[in-house]
Design an enzyme around this catalytic site. Structure first.
Site, PDB file in Angstrom:
ATOM      1  N   LYS A  79       0.018 128.444   4.382  1.00 47.05           N
ATOM      2  CA  LYS A  79       1.162 127.528   4.467  1.00 47.05           C
ATOM      3  C   LYS A  79       2.318 128.086   3.644  1.00 47.05           C
ATOM      4  O   LYS A  79       2.099 128.634   2.551  1.00 47.05           O
ATOM      5  CB  LYS A  79       0.736 126.144   3.945  1.00 47.05           C
ATOM      6  CG  LYS A  79       1.770 125.034   4.145  1.00 47.05           C
ATOM      7  CD  LYS A  79       1.180 123.697   3.718  1.00 47.05           C
ATOM      8  CE  LYS A  79       2.149 122.539   3.927  1.00 47.05           C
ATOM      9  NZ  LYS A  79       1.545 121.225   3.570  1.00 47.05           N
ATOM     10  N   SER A 154       1.766 117.644   6.884  1.00 46.24           N
ATOM     11  CA  SER A 154       2.793 118.668   6.922  1.00 46.24           C
ATOM     12  C   SER A 154       2.262 120.068   7.155  1.00 46.24           C
ATOM     13  O   SER A 154       3.045 120.986   7.381  1.00 46.24           O
ATOM     14  CB  SER A 154       3.574 118.653   5.599  1.00 46.24           C
ATOM     15  OG  SER A 154       2.699 118.993   4.514  1.00 46.24           O
ATOM     16  N   SER A 178      -1.933 115.773   4.380  1.00 46.57           N
ATOM     17  CA  SER A 178      -1.298 116.884   5.094  1.00 46.57           C
ATOM     18  C   SER A 178      -2.233 118.002   5.520  1.00 46.57           C
ATOM     19  O   SER A 178      -1.813 118.910   6.225  1.00 46.57           O
ATOM     20  CB  SER A 178      -0.161 117.473   4.242  1.00 46.57           C
ATOM     21  OG  SER A 178       0.907 116.567   4.167  1.00 46.57           O
TER      22      SER A 178
END
Length: 487
Positions: A79, A154, A178
């Protein structure tokens, strides 16, 4: 089955037997990226050359008979809020568009030491604020199961990359769901470890008392293996627990007969849970009962306050953490003429942050301001303690708890863009876990209209092994983990 469709542990077996090379595993991911990335848009910064070079080095060492870590040669995606020396780390924000960190996050270092070539940095909601990956400043990621739907957020880029076969596994971060919510929406296994189980050093902070890094993988064994790579004490993070790291695969395959499961009434039968999601979870409960698990309803009465509590505490922490992005210490600086340094700060931040981030900074600053601190922030902290005590009482009787991960399957891109409350309710089942600091994981438990459904297992602090044991037993009794998105 093609190489990119395999799990990481299957690829590890092939590498160990010499049936594939590390270069071939990286090439499989990069070829897949070439084939589907223009439709999925999972990556902000692909790193193909670095991955090829790392893989070639591993193959050379292996050819010399050098002992390598057991997972060496299996590509991974990270990420884009995990700092990587010499590689862009944007947090999907204009304000960090050109930020190249001078240091590397501990979790990334541990993946490097394990020999996992990084194929790229993945898309996300800006500064991890969102549930759909629509808040990225650069692109909207699509769900590989249905390109018209969101992958969740996310960590939507990490989830989409794994579900699309562009990486065998990935790291995400979880502040309010997330990792687990995109895992559920993309048909993956995702875990938020206990707060303190994994170092946060080098993770760009959103809400420091809630953030935690964890794995996204195709099945439970991969999840356990990757957690074992990243977990453990870190001298550079005072919140990282000084506790031994167990072998997270040790209890996979052990009998679950006799374990007690609490079905969280408020999160299974509460408002907003789609009928098809509830039905899939109820069917999963029957499967667990068939394996010998005793399942009963349990109440977490204060969980209904999780949403307002989260949206006071998280913005308060983000307003503090993001104060450093002012165009001087970090981030984009406005090119417009300004009257003084305060004017320059304001213009730089207004240009650099997207609307959702600006909204949360304003909310957080408000609840921390004089006259409102006691009325909002202090009260939210008190209710957070009550939520945590609900879990502690439940674990006096039950080994683990269970509920849906997401109240719905993946929704269409843009469907909730103009309804912020509906968007925030996407995390209604996952928020209490972050507030309590306990571990939880999502795993596939059904399908609806071609889209995956996920269920969530919640455990006692640092009891990730029990969650993995139960998840593996369920997984082996059902077909959901064998399905792959058709792209």
């Amino acid at each position: 089955m093609q190489l990119h469709e395999m799990t990481a542990w299957q690829v590890a077996e092939l590498l160990r037997k010499g049936e594939v090379s590390a270069v071939e595993t990286v090439t499989a991911c990069l070829d897949r990226m070439t084939a589907v990335e223009d439709r999925v848009r999972a990556f902000i910064t692909p790193t193909p050359e670095a991955a090829r070079q790392q893989a070639a080095t591993l193959d050379e060492r292996r050819s010399r008979g050098e002992a390598l870590p057991p997972l060496a040669g299996i590509p991974i995606a990270h990420k884009d809020l995990l700092c990587t020396t010499g590689v862009l780390t944007t947090c999907a924000s204009e304000i960090l568009r050109n930020f190249v960190p001078p240091y590397t996050a501990t979790v990334v270092e541990r993946c490097d030491e394990a020999g996992l070539p990084m194929v790229g940095k993945t898309n996300m909601d800006e500064f991890a604020m969102g549930s759909s990956t629509e808040n990225s400043a650069f692109q909207i990621t699509a769900n590989p199961w249905n390109l018209e739907c969101v992958p969740g957020g996310s960590s939507g880029g990490s989830a989409a990359a794994v579900a699309a076969g562009e990486a065998f596994w990935a790291l995400g971060s979880d502040t309010g769901g997330s990792i687990r919510q995109p895992a559920a929406l993309c048909g993956l296994v995702g875990m938020k470890p206990t707060y303190g189980r994994v170092s946060r050093y080098g993770v760009v902070a959103y809400a420091s008392s809630l953030d935690q890094v964890g794995p996204l993988a195709k099945d439970v064994r991969d999840c356990a293996l990757l957690l074992g790579v990243i977990a453990g004490k870190d001298e550079r993070d005072s919140t990282a627990a000084d506790l031994p790291v167990p072998d997270y695969t040790a209890r996979l395959g052990q009998d679950v007969k006799g374990l007690k499961c609490g079905l969280v009434h408020e999160l299974l039968y509460g408002e907003g849970i789609a009928p098809e999601v509830r039905a899939a979870v109820e069917e999963a409960v029957k499967t667990l009962e068939g394996l010998g698990v005793t399942c009963e309803e349990v109440s977490l009465p204060n969980s209904e306050y999780s949403l307002p509590v989260y949206y006071i505490i998280a913005p308060a922490e983000c307003s503090s953490n993001l104060a450093r992005y002012d165009g001087v210490r970090y981030g984009h600086r406005t090119a417009q003429p300004t009257e003084d340094i305060y004017d320059m700060f304001a213009n730089s931040r207004a240009e650099g942050f997207g609307p959702e981030v600006r909204l949360r900074i304003i909310k957080g600053t408000y609840v921390l301001s004089a006259g409102y601190y006691d009325a909002y922030y202090q009260k939210a902290l008190q209710v957070r303690t009550l939520i945590k005590r609900d879990f502690e009482r439940a674990y006096e009787k039950y080994d683990f708890l269970l509920c849906p991960t997401s109240p719905t399957v993946a929704f269409r891109i843009g469907e909730k863009a103009d309804d912020p409350l509906a968007m925030k309710l996407a995390d209604i089942c996952t928020l209490p876990i972050n507030l309590a600091g306990i571990p939880a994981m999502s795993l596939p438990c059904g399908m609806s209209d071609g889209l995956p459904i996920g269920m969530q297992l919640m455990g006692q602090p640092f009891d990730e092994p029990t969650l993995l044991q139960v998840a593996y037993a369920y997984e082996q009794a059902t077909p959901w983990h064998e399905q792959r998105a058709a792209l």
